[in-house]
Design a protein around this motif. Structure first.
Motif, short mmCIF file in Angstrom:
data_model
loop_
_atom_site.label_atom_id
_atom_site.label_comp_id
_atom_site.label_asym_id
_atom_site.label_seq_id
_atom_site.Cartn_x
_atom_site.Cartn_y
_atom_site.Cartn_z
N VAL A 234 76.68 31.99 -49.58
CA VAL A 234 76.41 30.95 -50.53
C VAL A 234 75.56 32.13 -51.54
N SER A 235 75.85 31.63 -52.97
CA SER A 235 75.31 32.45 -54.02
C SER A 235 74.66 33.77 -53.87
N GLU A 236 75.84 34.60 -53.46
CA GLU A 236 75.61 36.06 -53.20
C GLU A 236 75.85 36.73 -54.67
N ASN A 237 76.65 36.59 -55.42
CA ASN A 237 76.99 37.30 -56.38
C ASN A 237 77.26 36.37 -57.59
N LYS A 238 76.68 36.93 -58.78
CA LYS A 238 77.08 36.04 -60.09
C LYS A 238 78.55 35.60 -60.65
N ASP A 239 79.43 36.73 -60.20
CA ASP A 239 80.86 36.42 -60.42
C ASP A 239 81.34 35.15 -59.34
N GLU A 240 80.82 35.37 -58.33
CA GLU A 240 81.10 34.32 -57.10
C GLU A 240 80.59 33.00 -57.34
N CYS A 241 79.48 32.76 -57.91
CA CYS A 241 79.03 31.63 -58.38
C CYS A 241 79.62 30.90 -59.38
N LYS A 242 80.20 31.78 -60.35
CA LYS A 242 80.83 31.22 -61.36
C LYS A 242 82.26 30.76 -61.13
N TRP A 243 82.98 31.43 -60.18
CA TRP A 243 84.13 31.13 -59.56
C TRP A 243 83.99 29.89 -59.14
N VAL A 244 83.01 29.56 -57.87
CA VAL A 244 82.89 28.40 -57.20
C VAL A 244 82.67 27.06 -58.32
N GLY A 245 81.88 27.34 -59.41
CA GLY A 245 81.78 26.38 -60.40
C GLY A 245 83.11 25.71 -61.00
N GLU A 246 83.91 26.76 -60.97
CA GLU A 246 85.13 26.41 -61.85
C GLU A 246 86.05 25.90 -60.64
N LEU A 247 86.11 26.30 -59.37
CA LEU A 247 86.81 25.51 -58.26
C LEU A 247 86.31 24.03 -57.97
N HIS A 248 84.94 23.79 -58.35
CA HIS A 248 84.25 22.57 -57.69
C HIS A 248 83.51 22.23 -59.07
N PRO A 249 83.90 21.64 -59.89
CA PRO A 249 83.17 21.27 -61.18
C PRO A 249 82.30 20.11 -60.82
N GLN A 250 82.78 19.26 -59.82
CA GLN A 250 82.07 17.97 -59.52
C GLN A 250 80.63 18.42 -58.86
N ALA A 251 80.58 19.47 -58.33
CA ALA A 251 79.41 19.79 -57.64
C ALA A 251 78.27 20.43 -58.36
N ARG A 252 77.05 19.95 -58.07
CA ARG A 252 75.72 20.51 -58.76
C ARG A 252 75.53 21.63 -58.70
N SER A 253 75.76 22.43 -57.63
CA SER A 253 75.67 23.98 -57.39
C SER A 253 76.74 24.39 -56.23
N TYR A 254 76.53 25.70 -56.07
CA TYR A 254 77.46 26.26 -55.14
C TYR A 254 76.78 25.82 -53.68
N LEU A 255 75.51 25.66 -53.45
CA LEU A 255 75.25 25.10 -52.06
C LEU A 255 75.67 23.58 -51.87
N ASP A 256 75.80 22.96 -53.12
CA ASP A 256 76.03 21.51 -52.85
C ASP A 256 77.41 21.42 -52.63
N VAL A 257 78.39 22.24 -52.69
CA VAL A 257 79.75 22.14 -52.08
C VAL A 257 79.67 22.04 -50.64
N TYR A 258 78.97 22.82 -49.85
CA TYR A 258 78.79 22.75 -48.46
C TYR A 258 78.28 21.20 -48.13
N GLU A 259 77.19 21.02 -48.85
CA GLU A 259 76.58 19.76 -48.51
C GLU A 259 77.46 18.36 -48.67
N ARG A 260 78.23 18.55 -49.69
CA ARG A 260 79.49 17.44 -49.92
C ARG A 260 80.24 17.34 -48.73
N PHE A 261 80.25 18.48 -48.09
CA PHE A 261 81.61 18.42 -46.83
C PHE A 261 80.77 18.56 -45.40
#
Length: 434
Positions: A234-261
């Motif tokens: 989680v949240s290793e690299n800025k480009d990766e974080c941006k990519w996760v935000g595009e894939l999961h726009p409903q999530a508050r943060s990258y970490l929130d993606v995992y909590e939602r599941f």
């Protein structure tokens, strides 16, 4: 002859282990300059001053004499990839191209069980040579890679955690779990989890490489097996974080993606955690999830600097990982070296005592294994190492002029490597000697 006489082992050296986090406790460690460690049936019977415990020695038991050296619990590495052993030190401008150029082609070879087994043998040799007695390990998408790893670890009676990578999108076709990945994981849990000293980690590689359907099924699997581990990035690299935000726009943060599941809970270990905010670290603390801090790989890939002060303010559980093969050393001493420098660059200070805690009891706590590994508490498994403060001419010169325990530990962390490991013991048996 009594049973105690035939099964007890004794070791005389300076002893160090922890009962609290030095960041929050002034009296966090136990230090016995002339110490005695007593082992019986692969577990710690007692650890303390030689003068006080010598009376417990049965007739005929002579301590192994390691005086002048330091015995600590074995190091615990909470994040690394055994299939990446052969691609360590591969050049790349960043995380994502590094994955495409080196990682995925290398992992393809692990469909061959013989290759997986030979790599696992070398990998475990290297860990033990560096004093690491427990590791939390990524295998590949191939179930046979998991079988090979656990077979080799079981034969050596090591305490290891590992799991099959789950990945069903944004990866090469030859590594894609088209179907069955979670089912394969369930079968591997039934086969390996708590078999001897082996433990299983449910292992989605990272959010971008799993569809929502796979993440949902992974969360269900984690709920069905609540005493398994979960490991991911989680949240290793800025480009990766941006990519996760595009894939999961409903999530508050990258970490929130995992909590939602449903993937945040005790025994969930999140690698890197560089770009988490205060709310993220608060969620980690609340759920009992833990950060596996990987300073060598973060510096190698230019990913960023972990914020120890922010994590500590939230009370998040922390541990250290080498992250081989982006990490450039199997040595937890070298990992401490880099962690110290990362903290300084972020404006904070890591005492050597804290670094040794994070590599032993701190990691055990992050894994929910306190009392099993990571300390010399009575009944703990007898995984320990012998550190040689005079392993190199420079270390010998530096440690001949010490004013405190902190200086000794700092010299070991900043100057030490695999040469500093005089011996490694697992479950009371010597598994490496230099």
């Amino acid at each position: 002859m009594s049973t105690a006489t035939t099964t007890m082992q004794a070791y005389r050296a300076s002893l160090l282990h922890f009962h609290a986090d030095p960041a929050f406790n002034d009296d966090a460690h136990a230090w016995h300059e002339d110490g005695l460690l007593l082992i019986e049936d692969g577990r710690v019977k007692a650890a303390g001053d030689y003068a006080k415990l010598a009376c417990m020695l049965p007739d005929g038991v002579t301590p192994v004499d390691y005086r002048g050296m330091v015995i600590t619990p074995g190091f615990i590495d909470t994040h690394l990839h055994f299939p990446q052993t052969d691609m360590i030190a591969s050049p790349s401008p960043g995380l994502l191209p590094w994955l495409e150029t080196y990682t995925f082609p290398t992992e393809r070879r692990f469909e061959d069980p013989a290759h997986a087994r030979s790599t696992a043998e070398f990998f475990l040799d290297e860990l033990l040579r560096c004093g690491t007695t427990t590791a939390v390990v990524y295998c590949t998408v191939h179930p046979q890679s998991v079988d090979a790893f656990f077979e080799v670890s079981e034969a050596r009676n090591l305490r290891m955690v590992a799991g099959k990578v789950l990945m069903d999108r944004h990866c090469p076709d030859f590594l894609r779990d088209v179907e069955g990945g979670v089912g394969d994981s369930a079968a591997l849990i039934e086969k390996w989890h708590k078999r001897g000293r082996q433990l299983y980690a449910i292992t989605p590689r990272f959010a971008p490489t799993s569809t929502d359907a796979q993440l949902h099924a992974t969360g269900e699997l984690a709920a069905a097996y609540p005493d398994t581990f979960i490991q991911t990035h989680v949240s290793e690299n800025k480009d990766e974080c941006k990519w996760v935000g595009e894939l999961h726009p409903q999530a508050r943060s990258y970490l929130d993606v995992y909590e939602r599941f449903g993937l945040m809970r005790p025994r969930a270990l999140f690698g890197h955690c560089i770009w988490l905010d205060d709310d993220d670290f608060a969620r980690m603390a609340h759920t009992g999830s833990a950060a596996a801090v990987c300073p060598t790989s973060n510096l190698f890939l230019g990913s960023g600097l972990f914020d120890f002060e922010r994590a500590d303010r939230a009370g998040a559980l922390l541990s250290l990982g080498t992250d081989v093969g982006a990490g450039t050393s199997f040595s937890m001493l070298q990992t401490m070296n880099e962690a110290y420098k990362v903290a300084r660059l972020k404006g904070s200070y890591l005492k050597a005592e804290r670094m040794f805690y994070l590599a032993t009891l701190g990691a055990a706590r992050a894994m929910g294994l306190e009392g099993t590994i990571g300390s010399f508490a009575p009944g703990a498994e007898a995984d320990f190492i012998v550190l040689d403060p005079k392993a190199t001419p420079l270390m010998a010169r530096r440690t001949a002029q010490l004013a405190s325990l902190e200086e000794l530990l700092f010299a070991l962390a900043l100057l030490g490597d695999d040469r500093s490991i005089k011996a490694t013991y697992s479950n009371g048996k010597q598994v490496h000697a230099r």
